[in-house]
Design a protein around this motif. Structure first.
Motif, short mmCIF file in Angstrom:
data_model
loop_
_atom_site.label_atom_id
_atom_site.label_comp_id
_atom_site.label_asym_id
_atom_site.label_seq_id
_atom_site.Cartn_x
_atom_site.Cartn_y
_atom_site.Cartn_z
N GLU A 82 -4.57 1.65 15.35
CA GLU A 82 -5.44 2.82 15.16
C GLU A 82 -4.71 3.94 14.43
O GLU A 82 -5.30 4.65 13.61
CB GLU A 82 -5.96 3.30 16.51
N ASP A 83 -3.42 4.10 14.71
CA ASP A 83 -2.64 5.12 14.01
C ASP A 83 -2.57 4.83 12.52
O ASP A 83 -2.70 5.74 11.69
CB ASP A 83 -1.22 5.19 14.59
N VAL A 84 -2.36 3.56 12.17
CA VAL A 84 -2.29 3.19 10.75
C VAL A 84 -3.65 3.41 10.08
O VAL A 84 -3.73 3.97 8.98
CB VAL A 84 -1.84 1.72 10.59
N LEU A 85 -4.72 2.99 10.73
CA LEU A 85 -6.06 3.19 10.16
C LEU A 85 -6.36 4.67 9.97
O LEU A 85 -7.00 5.06 8.99
CB LEU A 85 -7.11 2.54 11.06
N LYS A 86 -5.90 5.50 10.89
CA LYS A 86 -6.12 6.94 10.76
C LYS A 86 -5.37 7.48 9.56
O LYS A 86 -5.90 8.32 8.80
CB LYS A 86 -5.66 7.65 12.04
N VAL A 145 2.62 -3.10 11.28
CA VAL A 145 1.17 -3.24 11.32
C VAL A 145 0.57 -2.94 9.95
O VAL A 145 -0.34 -3.64 9.49
CB VAL A 145 0.57 -2.30 12.38
N ASP A 146 1.09 -1.92 9.27
CA ASP A 146 0.59 -1.58 7.94
C ASP A 146 0.71 -2.77 6.98
O ASP A 146 -0.23 -3.07 6.24
CB ASP A 146 1.38 -0.39 7.40
N ALA A 147 1.86 -3.45 7.02
CA ALA A 147 2.06 -4.58 6.12
C ALA A 147 1.07 -5.71 6.38
O ALA A 147 0.52 -6.31 5.46
CB ALA A 147 3.49 -5.10 6.28
N VAL A 148 0.81 -5.98 7.67
CA VAL A 148 -0.15 -7.03 8.02
C VAL A 148 -1.56 -6.65 7.58
O VAL A 148 -2.29 -7.48 7.01
CB VAL A 148 -0.11 -7.32 9.54
N LEU A 149 -1.96 -5.43 7.84
CA LEU A 149 -3.32 -4.99 7.47
C LEU A 149 -3.52 -5.01 5.97
O LEU A 149 -4.58 -5.39 5.47
CB LEU A 149 -3.59 -3.60 8.02
N ARG A 150 -2.50 -4.61 5.21
CA ARG A 150 -2.64 -4.61 3.76
C ARG A 150 -2.84 -6.03 3.22
O ARG A 150 -3.58 -6.25 2.26
CB ARG A 150 -1.42 -3.94 3.10
N THR A 151 -2.16 -6.99 3.86
CA THR A 151 -2.34 -8.38 3.46
C THR A 151 -3.75 -8.87 3.77
O THR A 151 -4.41 -9.50 2.95
CB THR A 151 -1.30 -9.27 4.16
N LEU A 152 -4.21 -8.56 4.98
CA LEU A 152 -5.54 -9.01 5.41
C LEU A 152 -6.65 -8.37 4.59
O LEU A 152 -7.66 -9.02 4.28
CB LEU A 152 -5.73 -8.71 6.89
N TYR A 153 -6.48 -7.10 4.23
CA TYR A 153 -7.50 -6.42 3.44
C TYR A 153 -7.24 -6.53 1.94
O TYR A 153 -7.96 -5.91 1.13
CB TYR A 153 -7.57 -4.94 3.84
N ALA A 154 -6.20 -7.29 1.55
CA ALA A 154 -5.89 -7.52 0.13
C ALA A 154 -5.70 -6.20 -0.61
O ALA A 154 -6.22 -6.01 -1.71
CB ALA A 154 -6.96 -8.37 -0.54
N LEU A 155 -4.94 -5.28 -0.03
CA LEU A 155 -4.70 -3.98 -0.65
C LEU A 155 -3.39 -3.98 -1.43
O LEU A 155 -2.45 -4.65 -1.05
CB LEU A 155 -4.66 -2.90 0.43
#
Length: 283
Positions: free
Chosen positions: A212-216, A273-283
């Protein structure tokens, strides 16, 4: 919601304690809860059994294990204990061993301790505060540090903050980027993430808070919801989620829930967490 220092007391904090192995370390944390009447011995056994059954998933950050079990009749009040070990012990975790700090949680339900967990996740993820806790001379000093009265907990530096966790795009920018049908909020997405642990009330809350912190920081906190849950519930809830974030041990027990499952090694690290989310969202 309970705060971190309200769940601890000086007589539930042991510094430079001896433990021969992970079992004795977790048992020592449980005994502190037993001695203050917070739990029965059955809860201490349940914390040990949880690691036996699920592996060292409670080792959520380098050198740190968060012991817990499900709410039960063996828990008389929501409380925490804190054990800093004289010598680190191995839990069997590939990345985060050895462990020199074991914090145990006993909860009467799945909600009253959530604020305390968010605070603890931030504390463990800050270099200056963690160092202060590792060198504290007394239980009273530990409580002072956790309460922020020494100034240590105001340090907002993530221990792995060298990666920029900003710039994922505003809501409008994200919405306009979904023309290709990618998994973005508002596009081909359920806008929901599951964080999973064995019991759904301890380590998964650490990961939920960091996610949630990363998404914020991205500006996506109003677009994507994050839910902490247990392994059994996750299999049923997966159909309503985009993906699952969890530990390596729990990922093995989940098998194929029908959505991507990604492992996060350090649950308190925004960078991880940021690195994982960027991979999943293809950012």
């Amino acid at each position: 919601m309970s705060t971190l220092t309200s769940l601890l007391s000086e007589n539930r904090i042991a510094l430079d304690a001896d433990a021969d192995d992970w079992r004795s370390a977790v048992t020592r944390a449980g005994t502190l809860l037993e001695d203050t009447g917070s739990v029965d011995h059955a809860y201490t056994r349940a914390m040990v059994d949880s690691v036996v059954d699920n592996g060292p998933y409670i080792v959520v950050a380098p050198g740190f294990a968060f012991a817990h079990a499900r709410p039960s009749e063996a828990v008389h009040e929501t409380a925490m204990s804190w054990v800093r070990l004289a010598r680190p012990v191995e839990f069997g975790h590939d990345r985060n061993d050895p462990v020199d700090l074991v914090v145990a949680l006993a909860a009467t339900d799945a909600t009253t301790h959530t604020r305390a967990m968010a605070q603890l996740a931030k504390v463990i993820g800050k270099r200056a505060t963690r160092h202060a806790l590792d060198t504290a001379h007394s239980p009273a000093e530990v409580l002072t540090i956790l309460d922020g009265r020494d100034g240590g907990s105001t340090d907002s530096t993530d221990s792995t903050s060298s990666t920029d966790t900003t710039g994922a795009g505003t809501a409008a920018e994200v919405s306009s980027s979904t023309a290709d049908g990618g998994r973005y909020p508002g596009g081909n997405s359920r806008d929901h993430i599951l964080t999973v642990c064995g019991n759904g009330l301890g380590t998964s809350l650490f990961l939920k808070n960091t996610t949630e912190d990363v998404l914020k920081r991205w500006g996506w906190d109003a677009l994507v919801s994050v839910e902490a849950t247990d392994t059994i519930s996750a299999k049923g809830k997966a159909k309503d989620a985009d993906f699952i974030l969890t530990s390596g041990e729990i990922a093995k027990t989940l098998g194929d829930p029908g959505v991507p499952v990604r492992v996060v090694e350090n649950f308190t690290s925004a960078r991880a967490v940021d690195a994982v989310l960027r991979t999943l969202y293809a950012l």
